[in-house]
Scaffold this active site. Structure first.
Site, PDB file in Angstrom:
ATOM      1  N   GLY A 101      -0.311  -5.615   6.425  1.00  0.00           N
ATOM      2  CA  GLY A 101       0.172  -4.744   5.676  1.00  0.00           C
ATOM      3  C   GLY A 101       1.657  -3.698   6.660  1.00  0.00           C
ATOM      4  O   GLY A 101       3.122  -4.413   6.553  1.00  0.00           O
ATOM      5  N   ASP A 150       0.776  -1.312   0.355  1.00  0.00           N
ATOM      6  CA  ASP A 150       0.291  -0.002   0.140  1.00  0.00           C
ATOM      7  C   ASP A 150       0.597   1.123   0.276  1.00  0.00           C
ATOM      8  O   ASP A 150       1.243   1.872   1.066  1.00  0.00           O
ATOM      9  CB  ASP A 150      -0.937  -0.276   1.352  1.00  0.00           C
ATOM     10  N   THR A 173     -13.726  -4.132   4.917  1.00  0.00           N
ATOM     11  CA  THR A 173     -13.784  -4.474   6.440  1.00  0.00           C
ATOM     12  C   THR A 173     -13.254  -3.546   7.556  1.00  0.00           C
ATOM     13  O   THR A 173     -13.244  -3.036   8.778  1.00  0.00           O
ATOM     14  CB  THR A 173     -11.957  -5.357   6.466  1.00  0.00           C
ATOM     15  N   LEU A 201      -8.454  -5.387  -7.123  1.00  0.00           N
ATOM     16  CA  LEU A 201      -9.350  -4.200  -7.813  1.00  0.00           C
ATOM     17  C   LEU A 201     -10.671  -3.648  -7.423  1.00  0.00           C
ATOM     18  O   LEU A 201     -11.486  -2.317  -7.660  1.00  0.00           O
ATOM     19  CB  LEU A 201      -9.353  -4.677  -9.552  1.00  0.00           C
ATOM     20  N   LYS A 202     -11.497  -4.465  -6.513  1.00  0.00           N
ATOM     21  CA  LYS A 202     -12.417  -3.970  -6.600  1.00  0.00           C
ATOM     22  C   LYS A 202     -13.514  -4.029  -7.380  1.00  0.00           C
ATOM     23  O   LYS A 202     -14.092  -3.164  -7.452  1.00  0.00           O
ATOM     24  CB  LYS A 202     -12.786  -3.190  -4.883  1.00  0.00           C
ATOM     25  N   ILE A 224     -20.230  -2.202 -15.241  1.00  0.00           N
ATOM     26  CA  ILE A 224     -21.291  -2.878 -15.848  1.00  0.00           C
ATOM     27  C   ILE A 224     -20.073  -4.531 -16.751  1.00  0.00           C
ATOM     28  O   ILE A 224     -19.050  -4.273 -16.584  1.00  0.00           O
ATOM     29  CB  ILE A 224     -21.107  -2.413 -17.234  1.00  0.00           C
ATOM     30  N   PRO A 225     -20.702  -5.347 -16.421  1.00  0.00           N
ATOM     31  CA  PRO A 225     -20.228  -6.616 -16.503  1.00  0.00           C
ATOM     32  C   PRO A 225     -19.096  -7.417 -17.773  1.00  0.00           C
ATOM     33  O   PRO A 225     -18.599  -7.079 -18.017  1.00  0.00           O
ATOM     34  CB  PRO A 225     -21.458  -7.638 -17.022  1.00  0.00           C
ATOM     35  N   LYS A 244      -0.319  -8.292  -2.306  1.00  0.00           N
ATOM     36  CA  LYS A 244      -1.432  -7.573  -2.844  1.00  0.00           C
ATOM     37  C   LYS A 244      -0.918  -5.954  -3.671  1.00  0.00           C
ATOM     38  O   LYS A 244      -0.051  -4.932  -2.991  1.00  0.00           O
ATOM     39  CB  LYS A 244      -1.716  -7.241  -1.906  1.00  0.00           C
TER      40      LYS A 244
END
Length: 231
Positions: free
Chosen positions: A209, A12, A119, A62-63, A67-68, A34
């Site tokens: 992290g 991060d 989270t 990326l979360k 749209i699909p 990550k």
């Protein structure tokens, strides 16, 4: 990702030199990293490709919530980079999760994980956006939806791991952020855990992290995390 190496270190960072320095200092100790939106935006996809070329496994967080068609395109791009995991947002619904899973079929080593509840979010935060159920109930609901859509696993709070493991079975991946060594700050995570407790509850992978990346000796800190898993 290799289940025998459950520790993922979160890069991060807001710049490439800092991230690269952490990877160098960890050396052969760490195999999995990550990369989230901050570092991907700052350093670009070439940095991800370099990690993969060095034999590192990359969890590309990326979360995806689009749209699909756009989600599928992003998953294919992640697969082409050689990453091991990519995330979609469970709140996007079954359609985007199915699109992600279908796009990943061309990349046999790529696993699609659905984020259940961020989270840092509390029950009150969910209520603010119109979700009337508690965070634990919402996480379980979205995990079931992800499983039905074919996702390989979920991202979830350590508090919810045991229930999700029971629901999803032994084969699902459950990746737990919000993990820190005893006495260390968990950052913004609402329901933190220690590495050993998260693994004992049923996590397949844990994300650590600042406990490692901000340590004076990252490699030594990484070994402490590994020791906690074995305790």
């Amino acid at each position: 990702m290799d289940h025998s190496e459950p520790i993922i270190v979160a890069l991060d960072c807001d710049n490439r030199p800092t991230a690269a320095g952490i990877v160098e200092r960890l050396g052969d100790e760490c195999r999995s990293y990550k990369v989230g939106l901050e570092l991907l935006t700052a350093a670009g996809p070439d940095f991800v490709g370099e990690l993969v070329a060095r034999g590192k496994r990359v969890f590309l967080d990326l979360k995806l919530f689009e749209i699909p068609t756009s989600v599928a395109a992003a998953v294919r791009a992640a697969g082409a980079l050689g990453v091991s995991m990519v995330t979609v947002h469970g709140m996007g619904g079954a359609g985007i999760m199915r699109a992600a899973v279908e796009a990943a079929r061309d990349f046999p080593r790529l696993r699609v994980l659905a984020l259940t509840v961020v989270t840092s979010m509390t029950d009150a935060d969910l209520a603010d956006v119109g979700v009337g159920r508690p965070a634990r109930d919402q996480a379980l609901r979205l995990a079931r939806l992800a499983g039905a859509a074919g996702c390989h696993g979920v991202i979830a709070s350590p508090r919810d791991i045991a229930e999700l493991r029971h629901e999803l079975g032994r084969g699902a991946l459950i990746v737990a952020p919000g993990v820190a060594l005893p006495g260390q700050s968990p950052g913004e995570h609402a329901h933190p855990s220690t590495p050993g407790a998260a693994l004992a509850a049923g996590a397949s992978h844990i994300v650590v992290g600042r406990a490692v990346t901000r340590a004076a000796d990252p490699a030594a800190a990484f070994r402490l995390v590994r020791a906690d898993l074995a305790s």
